[in-house]
Design a protein around this motif. Structure first.
Motif, PDB file in Angstrom:
ATOM      1  N   ASN A 112      45.902  71.805  17.173  1.00  0.00           N
ATOM      2  CA  ASN A 112      45.289  72.594  17.988  1.00  0.00           C
ATOM      3  C   ASN A 112      45.220  71.919  19.646  1.00  0.00           C
ATOM      4  N   ALA A 113      45.073  70.695  19.606  1.00  0.00           N
ATOM      5  CA  ALA A 113      44.904  70.219  20.806  1.00  0.00           C
ATOM      6  C   ALA A 113      46.433  70.457  21.627  1.00  0.00           C
ATOM      7  N   ALA A 114      47.236  70.305  21.113  1.00  0.00           N
ATOM      8  CA  ALA A 114      48.381  70.589  21.657  1.00  0.00           C
ATOM      9  C   ALA A 114      48.786  72.210  22.237  1.00  0.00           C
ATOM     10  N   VAL A 115      48.001  73.154  21.453  1.00  0.00           N
ATOM     11  CA  VAL A 115      47.881  74.437  21.750  1.00  0.00           C
ATOM     12  C   VAL A 115      46.779  74.590  23.008  1.00  0.00           C
ATOM     13  N   SER A 132      37.037  85.476  28.430  1.00  0.00           N
ATOM     14  CA  SER A 132      37.576  86.587  28.484  1.00  0.00           C
ATOM     15  C   SER A 132      37.395  87.522  27.527  1.00  0.00           C
ATOM     16  N   PHE A 133      37.228  87.064  26.143  1.00  0.00           N
ATOM     17  CA  PHE A 133      37.049  88.109  24.784  1.00  0.00           C
ATOM     18  C   PHE A 133      35.738  88.660  25.016  1.00  0.00           C
ATOM     19  N   THR A 134      34.544  88.286  25.825  1.00  0.00           N
ATOM     20  CA  THR A 134      33.333  88.787  25.856  1.00  0.00           C
ATOM     21  C   THR A 134      33.170  89.264  27.414  1.00  0.00           C
ATOM     22  N   GLY A 135      34.368  89.682  28.168  1.00  0.00           N
ATOM     23  CA  GLY A 135      34.328  90.110  29.598  1.00  0.00           C
ATOM     24  C   GLY A 135      33.790  88.944  30.507  1.00  0.00           C
ATOM     25  N   GLY A 136      33.641  87.844  30.139  1.00  0.00           N
ATOM     26  CA  GLY A 136      33.238  86.880  30.945  1.00  0.00           C
ATOM     27  C   GLY A 136      31.583  86.564  30.904  1.00  0.00           C
ATOM     28  N   ALA A 162      44.328  86.174  18.636  1.00  0.00           N
ATOM     29  CA  ALA A 162      45.049  85.591  19.905  1.00  0.00           C
ATOM     30  C   ALA A 162      45.316  84.096  19.781  1.00  0.00           C
ATOM     31  N   LEU A 163      44.270  83.506  19.494  1.00  0.00           N
ATOM     32  CA  LEU A 163      44.509  81.971  19.092  1.00  0.00           C
ATOM     33  C   LEU A 163      45.619  81.519  17.983  1.00  0.00           C
ATOM     34  N   ARG A 164      45.551  82.545  17.020  1.00  0.00           N
ATOM     35  CA  ARG A 164      46.465  82.254  15.803  1.00  0.00           C
ATOM     36  C   ARG A 164      47.897  82.510  16.324  1.00  0.00           C
ATOM     37  N   LYS A 165      47.796  83.630  17.196  1.00  0.00           N
ATOM     38  CA  LYS A 165      49.286  83.803  17.666  1.00  0.00           C
ATOM     39  C   LYS A 165      49.732  82.807  18.308  1.00  0.00           C
ATOM     40  N   PHE A 170      42.858  77.055  11.662  1.00  0.00           N
ATOM     41  CA  PHE A 170      41.110  77.107  11.243  1.00  0.00           C
ATOM     42  C   PHE A 170      40.519  77.847  12.258  1.00  0.00           C
ATOM     43  N   VAL A 171      41.016  78.836  12.676  1.00  0.00           N
ATOM     44  CA  VAL A 171      40.427  79.763  13.764  1.00  0.00           C
ATOM     45  C   VAL A 171      40.220  81.138  13.418  1.00  0.00           C
ATOM     46  N   GLY A 172      39.958  81.479  11.934  1.00  0.00           N
ATOM     47  CA  GLY A 172      39.765  82.814  11.468  1.00  0.00           C
ATOM     48  C   GLY A 172      38.539  83.399  12.008  1.00  0.00           C
ATOM     49  N   SER A 173      38.454  84.565  11.813  1.00  0.00           N
ATOM     50  CA  SER A 173      37.444  85.512  12.575  1.00  0.00           C
ATOM     51  C   SER A 173      35.768  85.034  12.351  1.00  0.00           C
TER      52      SER A 173
END
Length: 204
Positions: A112-115, A132-136, A162-165, A170-173
């Protein structure tokens, strides 16, 4: 000044809080001073998201008690340093009783650090990307009790996807929603909690 400080501490001890808070001063301080407060610092958001991932299958209280040691052994969650961790470092982490010794989770933080570095390069900043996922702006909710609070939302679904893509693990909903609550992207303090935001109060 001294007596005023004692009075302030006594006032806060007696305040009504969200009912998930236990009596440990560490947990009380986390609830009062951090949880639900908008966070915009790239690295602090990275740290929080990684610790939420470490929480998977456990309680946040367990992680919170180990947080300072996590910071120490993970180089203050510096993504540049973490992305370079090798097998020697991983072995050392797996042997450290001060953290959660789960190889999958440790490997995920390194990945995840690399991502994270990729997102910063592509999007201009980790905080801007996540917000951006809450409109800022924070999502201000109006829950009467913890039973009403969801564990996922459409926004956490979108963040997770988006994060998994991009390659994060370990970034499930559910993890993303807990992260959004903790970072103040969502304000889920319940109605009686003294930390409930002014915007909630004015809208009630």
């Amino acid at each position: 000044m001294f007596f005023g400080h004692k009075k302030e501490r006594r006032r806060q001890v007696n305040e009504i809080r969200c009912d998930w808070v236990n009596e440990d001063p560490l947990y009380i301080a986390y609830h009062d001073e951090e949880w639900g407060k908008p966070l915009y610092d790239d690295r602090k958001l990275f740290e929080l998201l990684m610790l939420e991932g470490m929480q998977a299958g456990l309680s946040w209280y367990t992680v919170l008690k180990k947080r300072e040691h996590f910071r120490k052994v993970f180089d203050e969650f510096d993504p540049v340093k973490i992305a370079e961790y090798d097998e020697v470092k991983i072995t050392a982490l797996l042997g450290d009783p001060g953290i959660i010794r789960n190889r999958l989770k440790i490997n995920a933080i390194i990945r995840n650090a690399a991502v994270y570095l990729q997102i910063v390069q592509e999007e201009g900043g980790f905080a801007d990307y996540l917000w951006s996922f809450t409109g800022g702006v924070p999502v201000i909710n109006n829950w009467k009790s913890r039973a009403e609070v969801p564990i996922t939302t459409s926004q956490s679904d979108q963040m997770s996807k988006a994060l998994r893509k991009k390659g994060m693990k370990f970034v499930g909903s559910t993890i993303c929603y807990a992260f959004m609550q903790a970072s103040g992207m969502v304000d889920d303090h319940t109605r009686e909690c003294f930390c409930r935001s002014k915007s909630q109060l004015s809208g009630s």
